[in-house]
Design an enzyme around this catalytic site. Structure first.
Site, short mmCIF file in Angstrom:
data_model
loop_
_atom_site.label_atom_id
_atom_site.label_comp_id
_atom_site.label_asym_id
_atom_site.label_seq_id
_atom_site.Cartn_x
_atom_site.Cartn_y
_atom_site.Cartn_z
N HIS A 62 35.12 8.62 -38.58
CA HIS A 62 33.76 8.26 -39.01
C HIS A 62 33.35 9.13 -40.19
O HIS A 62 33.80 10.26 -40.33
CB HIS A 62 32.76 8.45 -37.87
CG HIS A 62 33.02 7.56 -36.70
ND1 HIS A 62 32.67 7.91 -35.42
CD2 HIS A 62 33.59 6.35 -36.61
CE1 HIS A 62 33.01 6.96 -34.59
NE2 HIS A 62 33.59 5.98 -35.28
N LYS A 72 30.47 18.94 -41.46
CA LYS A 72 30.35 19.19 -40.02
C LYS A 72 31.07 20.47 -39.65
O LYS A 72 32.12 20.80 -40.20
CB LYS A 72 30.97 18.04 -39.23
CG LYS A 72 30.28 16.71 -39.42
CD LYS A 72 31.01 15.61 -38.66
CE LYS A 72 30.33 14.28 -38.87
NZ LYS A 72 31.09 13.19 -38.21
N TYR A 132 28.82 19.59 -32.37
CA TYR A 132 28.96 19.73 -33.82
C TYR A 132 27.63 19.82 -34.53
O TYR A 132 26.64 19.26 -34.10
CB TYR A 132 29.84 18.65 -34.44
CG TYR A 132 29.48 17.22 -34.17
CD1 TYR A 132 28.91 16.43 -35.15
CD2 TYR A 132 29.77 16.63 -32.95
CE1 TYR A 132 28.62 15.09 -34.93
CE2 TYR A 132 29.49 15.30 -32.71
CZ TYR A 132 28.92 14.54 -33.70
OH TYR A 132 28.63 13.21 -33.48
N ASP A 170 34.61 0.86 -32.65
CA ASP A 170 35.72 1.51 -33.34
C ASP A 170 36.95 0.61 -33.43
O ASP A 170 37.77 0.77 -34.34
CB ASP A 170 36.10 2.82 -32.65
CG ASP A 170 35.14 3.95 -32.99
OD1 ASP A 170 34.20 3.74 -33.80
OD2 ASP A 170 35.32 5.06 -32.46
#
Length: 181
Positions: A62, A72, A132, A170
């Site tokens: 992603h 991130k 995250y 996904d």
């Protein structure tokens, strides 16, 4: 903290300094000043996210596009994952290459994934709790993704094919050569 740059420029494995004794352990998981010095740039995180997943779950590659791109800093609180960063910067010498790093509650490693990268992970333990930090807010209209089994990327998720669990969203993602970048 120890900062180890991966083969993908700007993408770092971060190993904490652990202080342990017979009572348990302590470590500093984030310090803005040390972090920015270690990666050689200034990143300001604005959003924290957390997920819980079962064995075999693969969260595909992603990313966020344009002004909503995100850097991130990821880590695992409990369990073990294979964490994957893919270089999607078209002008980069490592465009289309990836790194796959084992992150676990035990090894306490973190991975910094800069803007311009895709990110995904697979759960190789019974369960995993994943945390995250993001340096930009999520924007649905700017999201993109690449299917987990892209033949060009050849990512080894370390999950047997009969145990893979992927979301419906996904499963319909494009391959790298058809992705909106």
């Amino acid at each position: 903290m120890n900062f180890i740059e991966t083969k993908l420029k700007g993408c770092f494995i971060i190993e904490p300094t652990l202080f342990a004794d017979d009572r348990g352990y302590f470590f500093e998981s984030f310090n803005e000043e040390r972090f920015n010095k270690g990666i050689g740039t200034n990143v300001e995180f604005v959003q924290d996210n957390q997920s819980f997943s079962q064995h075999g779950v693969i969260r595909a590659i992603h990313y966020q596009l344009g002004e909503y791109a995100q850097a991130k800093l990821v880590r695992v609180l409990h369990g073990t994952v294979i964490d994957v960063a893919v270089d999607l910067r078209k002008n980069s010498p490592t465009y289309g290459q990836h790194v796959a790093i084992e992150l676990s509650g035990e090894n306490k490693r973190q991975l910094f994934i800069p803007r311009g990268f895709g990110h995904g992970f697979s759960v190789v333990s019974e369960t995993a709790e994943f945390f995250y930090k993001c340096d930009n807010y999520y924007n649905k209209e700017s999201e993109g993704g690449i299917i987990f089994n892209d033949p060009t990327l050849e990512i080894d998720w370390k999950v047997d094919s009969d145990q893979i669990k992927v979301s419906e969203k996904d499963l319909i993602l494009p391959t790298l050569n058809k992705a909106r970048l």
